[in-house]
Design an enzyme around this catalytic site. Structure first.
Site, PDB file in Angstrom:
ATOM      1  NE  ARG A 250      22.531  28.654  27.121  1.00 26.78           N
ATOM      2  CZ  ARG A 250      22.431  29.974  27.047  1.00 26.78           C
ATOM      3  NH1 ARG A 250      21.287  30.518  26.605  1.00 26.78           N
ATOM      4  NH2 ARG A 250      23.425  30.741  27.433  1.00 26.78           N
ATOM      5  CD  GLU A 279      20.904  27.340  19.803  1.00 22.09           C
ATOM      6  OE1 GLU A 279      21.816  28.164  19.619  1.00 22.09           O
ATOM      7  OE2 GLU A 279      19.977  27.541  20.583  1.00 22.09           O
ATOM      8  CG  HIS A 297      20.426  31.576  20.578  1.00 22.55           C
ATOM      9  ND1 HIS A 297      21.075  30.479  21.103  1.00 22.55           N
ATOM     10  CD2 HIS A 297      20.291  32.452  21.608  1.00 22.55           C
ATOM     11  CE1 HIS A 297      21.329  30.677  22.393  1.00 22.55           C
ATOM     12  NE2 HIS A 297      20.858  31.873  22.710  1.00 22.55           N
TER      13      HIS A 297
END
Length: 337
Positions: A250, A279, A297
């Site tokens: 993360r 993000e 991602h």
């Protein structure tokens, strides 16, 4: 098929692989509802999600990690029987809140372990051997013949790999390191058993030692308040100037601004990042750096894995409407009351 009293009214916040949509349509039947965000590239804001929920009397929510599921969202759907998250992480869900309301929340662990481990290695190799930079160099017409100093990178074989978080994915990354004759150091609150350590040539060490000795540091820990900015300026300062940081976990585990400064100054050699602190925004400094390999991602983005993740979330919804405890429920205590 669920009986009439258990008619399914499902809201899906983004379009997922078709195998899961067809499976849900099959079970929902003509009397139920399966509403899907019509734009595959549009991520609903929290306000848009609340508006959708209020208008549909939904009793199942199929969501993704881009959706924040908190009290406000849950208030908009008082009939909810399940929140199914198509992701292994679930920090986007207020677990305490769903638990208080007796709503099971589920995730999709396991099925993306090897795919994510593969991709961590793709980032590691790409950063170490300057693959994206070399491709840009060639495409720009700058390649005029082999040279002994052209695009020189770092070796991977025989080096030391530090793994932060030694769960499923961390161990899968370590397993791949054995083929490169690497020493593996790991940091985790729960030590692995001796056999696992022996098989993976892995040794538990304190975080400081891992950072100081590793040539590559790969992050695989959960994101929670304790791991927020786990890697910040002091930790980056402990790393070798020749070391690389890899993150497929993360984004907010790493202090992005501090990483930019460490990369700019040469405090560390490079980074490979699949995730970002805010993000879909990316720190503008990262966009300018040749020694940062950055991708949007996609660590779990193989067809087989995304199909499996999508189906796992769908089957969790179906289980609840069949009166069963869903697999991979993250708040099992609701079934103990």
């Amino acid at each position: 098929m669920p009986d009439q009293a258990q008619t399914m009214r499902v809201l899906m916040t983004q379009r997922v692989p078709e195998v899961a949509i067809e499976r849900l349509r099959e079970v929902v039947g003509p009397d139920g509802t399966l509403d899907i965000n019509p734009d595959p590239d549009l991520i609903w804001t929290k306000e848009e999600l609340i508006e959708r929920l209020r208008g549909g009397n939904y009793n199942a929510l199929y969501c993704l990690l881009t959706n924040r599921i908190d009290a406000d969202v849950l208030d908009a759907a008082p009939e909810l029987k399940i929140v199914a998250n198509m992701a292994v992480g679930y920090n986007n869900i207020d677990v305490a809140e769903v638990t208080q309301r007796g709503i099971p929340a589920t995730n999709t662990p396991g099925v993306l372990t090897d795919t994510t481990a593969d991709f961590a290695w793709a980032l590691l190799m790409s950063a170490a051997r300057r693959v994206p930079e070399a491709e840009r160099f060639l495409r720009a017409g700058k390649f005029h013949g082999w040279g002994p100093l052209m695009m020189v990178g770092q070796d991977v074989h025989g080096k030391t790999l530090g793994i932060i978080g030694f769960g499923r994915i961390g161990r899968a990354v370590a397993k791949r390191a054995t083929g490169f004759d690497m020493q593996v150091l790991y940091y985790d609150r729960s030590p692995a058993d001796e056999q696992t350590e022996r098989e993976l040539n892995a040794r538990l060490v304190p975080m400081d030692e891992l950072l100081e000795q590793s040539d590559y540091v790969s992050i695989h820990t959960d994101y929670n308040p304790e791991t927020h900015h786990l890697i910040a300026a002091p930790e980056l300062a402990r790393m070798k100037s020749t070391a690389y940081l890899i993150n497929t976990a993360r984004g907010a585990i790493v202090h992005e601004a501090a990483l930019v400064e460490a990369l700019k100054s040469g405090q560390i050699a490079g980074a490979g990042l699949d995730v970002f602190e805010n993000e879909p925004e990316v720190h503008p400094g990262l966009l300018e750096l040749e020694n940062a390999v950055i991708v949007p991602h996609i660590a779990s983005a193989s067809l087989d894995t995304r199909n499996a993740m999508a189906m796992m979330a769908a089957e969790s919804i179906i289980a609840v409407f069949n009166g069963e405890k869903p697999p991979n429920v993250v708040n099992p205590e609701i079934y103990e009351k």
